[in-house]
Design a protein around this motif. Structure first.
Motif, mmCIF file in Angstrom:
data_model
loop_
_atom_site.group_PDB
_atom_site.id
_atom_site.type_symbol
_atom_site.label_atom_id
_atom_site.label_comp_id
_atom_site.label_asym_id
_atom_site.label_seq_id
_atom_site.Cartn_x
_atom_site.Cartn_y
_atom_site.Cartn_z
ATOM 1 N N THR A 46 9.183 40.194 -49.064
ATOM 2 C CA THR A 46 8.266 41.087 -48.352
ATOM 3 C C THR A 46 6.964 41.289 -49.118
ATOM 4 O O THR A 46 5.941 41.607 -48.530
ATOM 5 C CB THR A 46 8.901 42.473 -48.102
ATOM 6 N N ARG A 47 7.015 41.089 -50.439
ATOM 7 C CA ARG A 47 5.816 41.315 -51.250
ATOM 8 C C ARG A 47 5.932 40.583 -52.578
ATOM 9 O O ARG A 47 6.988 40.540 -53.187
ATOM 10 C CB ARG A 47 5.676 42.812 -51.516
ATOM 11 N N VAL A 48 4.827 39.996 -53.019
ATOM 12 C CA VAL A 48 4.733 39.368 -54.333
ATOM 13 C C VAL A 48 3.480 39.892 -55.019
ATOM 14 O O VAL A 48 2.414 39.931 -54.416
ATOM 15 C CB VAL A 48 4.666 37.820 -54.231
ATOM 16 N N VAL A 49 3.636 40.315 -56.272
ATOM 17 C CA VAL A 49 2.505 40.812 -57.045
ATOM 18 C C VAL A 49 2.492 40.074 -58.377
ATOM 19 O O VAL A 49 3.513 40.013 -59.063
ATOM 20 C CB VAL A 49 2.612 42.333 -57.311
ATOM 21 N N ILE A 50 1.349 39.500 -58.721
ATOM 22 C CA ILE A 50 1.200 38.892 -60.033
ATOM 23 C C ILE A 50 0.631 39.966 -60.939
ATOM 24 O O ILE A 50 -0.513 40.395 -60.784
ATOM 25 C CB ILE A 50 0.318 37.643 -59.977
ATOM 26 N N GLU A 51 1.473 40.429 -61.864
ATOM 27 C CA GLU A 51 1.116 41.536 -62.749
ATOM 28 C C GLU A 51 0.144 41.105 -63.842
ATOM 29 O O GLU A 51 -0.776 41.843 -64.170
ATOM 30 C CB GLU A 51 2.373 42.124 -63.405
ATOM 31 N N ASP A 52 0.398 39.926 -64.414
ATOM 32 C CA ASP A 52 -0.401 39.500 -65.564
ATOM 33 C C ASP A 52 -0.370 37.985 -65.680
ATOM 34 O O ASP A 52 0.659 37.352 -65.430
ATOM 35 C CB ASP A 52 0.158 40.138 -66.842
ATOM 36 N N MET A 53 -1.497 37.407 -66.041
ATOM 37 C CA MET A 53 -1.583 35.994 -66.387
ATOM 38 C C MET A 53 -2.096 35.956 -67.819
ATOM 39 O O MET A 53 -3.274 36.129 -68.059
ATOM 40 C CB MET A 53 -2.517 35.244 -65.433
ATOM 41 N N MET A 56 0.705 33.305 -55.330
ATOM 42 C CA MET A 56 1.560 34.186 -54.520
ATOM 43 C C MET A 56 2.079 33.456 -53.284
ATOM 44 O O MET A 56 3.257 33.578 -52.939
ATOM 45 C CB MET A 56 0.800 35.447 -54.131
ATOM 46 N N MET A 57 1.228 32.692 -52.635
ATOM 47 C CA MET A 57 1.657 31.950 -51.442
ATOM 48 C C MET A 57 2.695 30.885 -51.798
ATOM 49 O O MET A 57 3.650 30.677 -51.045
ATOM 50 C CB MET A 57 0.456 31.329 -50.731
ATOM 51 N N ALA A 58 2.526 30.216 -52.930
ATOM 52 C CA ALA A 58 3.499 29.219 -53.365
ATOM 53 C C ALA A 58 4.853 29.868 -53.638
ATOM 54 O O ALA A 58 5.904 29.330 -53.266
ATOM 55 C CB ALA A 58 2.995 28.498 -54.615
ATOM 56 N N ALA A 59 4.840 31.037 -54.270
ATOM 57 C CA ALA A 59 6.084 31.755 -54.565
ATOM 58 C C ALA A 59 6.777 32.197 -53.280
ATOM 59 O O ALA A 59 7.984 31.974 -53.104
ATOM 60 C CB ALA A 59 5.803 32.951 -55.461
ATOM 61 N N ILE A 60 6.033 32.806 -52.379
ATOM 62 C CA ILE A 60 6.610 33.291 -51.122
ATOM 63 C C ILE A 60 7.201 32.144 -50.323
ATOM 64 O O ILE A 60 8.337 32.214 -49.842
ATOM 65 C CB ILE A 60 5.543 34.034 -50.292
ATOM 66 N N SER A 61 6.454 31.074 -50.189
ATOM 67 C CA SER A 61 6.906 29.935 -49.409
ATOM 68 C C SER A 61 8.185 29.320 -49.976
ATOM 69 O O SER A 61 9.141 29.050 -49.248
ATOM 70 C CB SER A 61 5.796 28.880 -49.356
ATOM 71 N N ALA A 62 8.217 29.099 -51.277
ATOM 72 C CA ALA A 62 9.377 28.467 -51.901
ATOM 73 C C ALA A 62 10.619 29.354 -51.831
ATOM 74 O O ALA A 62 11.710 28.884 -51.497
ATOM 75 C CB ALA A 62 9.069 28.109 -53.348
ATOM 76 N N ARG A 105 15.238 44.919 -52.617
ATOM 77 C CA ARG A 105 15.433 44.545 -54.023
ATOM 78 C C ARG A 105 14.088 44.190 -54.640
ATOM 79 O O ARG A 105 13.169 43.749 -53.963
ATOM 80 C CB ARG A 105 16.356 43.339 -54.142
ATOM 81 N N ARG A 106 14.019 44.355 -55.978
ATOM 82 C CA ARG A 106 12.807 44.040 -56.711
ATOM 83 C C ARG A 106 13.184 43.297 -57.987
ATOM 84 O O ARG A 106 14.079 43.699 -58.706
ATOM 85 C CB ARG A 106 12.049 45.318 -57.051
ATOM 86 N N LEU A 107 12.447 42.225 -58.260
ATOM 87 C CA LEU A 107 12.653 41.436 -59.470
ATOM 88 C C LEU A 107 11.317 41.296 -60.175
ATOM 89 O O LEU A 107 10.339 40.843 -59.586
ATOM 90 C CB LEU A 107 13.196 40.044 -59.127
ATOM 91 N N LYS A 108 11.274 41.699 -61.441
ATOM 92 C CA LYS A 108 10.079 41.504 -62.265
ATOM 93 C C LYS A 108 10.475 40.570 -63.399
ATOM 94 O O LYS A 108 11.416 40.833 -64.135
ATOM 95 C CB LYS A 108 9.574 42.838 -62.822
ATOM 96 N N THR A 109 9.766 39.449 -63.508
ATOM 97 C CA THR A 109 10.098 38.454 -64.520
ATOM 98 C C THR A 109 8.842 37.804 -65.052
ATOM 99 O O THR A 109 7.797 37.812 -64.410
ATOM 100 C CB THR A 109 11.066 37.398 -63.949
ATOM 101 N N THR A 110 8.963 37.240 -66.249
ATOM 102 C CA THR A 110 7.863 36.499 -66.852
ATOM 103 C C THR A 110 8.244 35.029 -66.912
ATOM 104 O O THR A 110 9.322 34.676 -67.367
ATOM 105 C CB THR A 110 7.561 37.030 -68.266
ATOM 106 N N ILE A 111 7.340 34.209 -66.430
ATOM 107 C CA ILE A 111 7.604 32.769 -66.372
ATOM 108 C C ILE A 111 6.583 32.060 -67.233
ATOM 109 O O ILE A 111 5.422 32.346 -67.207
ATOM 110 C CB ILE A 111 7.508 32.272 -64.908
#
Length: 118
Positions: free
Chosen positions: A84-91, A67-73, A112-118
């Motif tokens: 403002t917020r990052v949630v990891i739904e599933d690994m 989450m910190m890596a995502a927010i920072s980048a 805005r909200r973006l939900k994606t699978t990487i």
């Protein structure tokens, strides 16, 4: 931080058409999170450590680091969006990570909200 009253324009990576606004921001966030650091020849500094978290145990330390890596980048490389917020739904067991990113579109001043699978 975006100071303009208009969104940046980019090229859609699948269709080649011009995109802007939320569609461009979503594409930018996805590219930022899926690009490993030091893999772009002319931009070795560009990308994120988010992908380095794949295939690691889903413990609390790895989740927080992801989450910190995502927010920072995203906050560093996307000028029109403030996380403002990052949630990891599933690994998943196959290495896929489902992530939800919430934030403010700085040009439209909209949540805005973006939900994606990487």
């Amino acid at each position: 931080m975006a100071t303009s009253t208009e969104h940046l324009i980019d090229i859609d990576r699948y269709t080649g058409e011009l995109i802007q606004g939320w569609e461009r921001i979503k594409q930018s966030i996805f590219v930022i999170l899926t690009t490993r650091l030091r893999t772009r020849l002319m931009r070795l500094w560009w990308g994120s450590k988010f992908n380095e978290m794949q295939d690691k145990p889903g413990n609390e330390e790895v989740l927080m680091s992801s989450m910190m890596a995502a927010i920072s980048a995203i906050n560093t490389y996307e000028p029109e969006f403030k996380v403002t917020r990052v949630v990891i739904e599933d690994m998943g067991p196959d290495g896929e990570i489902t992530i939800t990113v919430e934030g403010i579109d700085l040009v439209d001043e909209a949540l805005r909200r973006l939900k994606t699978t990487i």
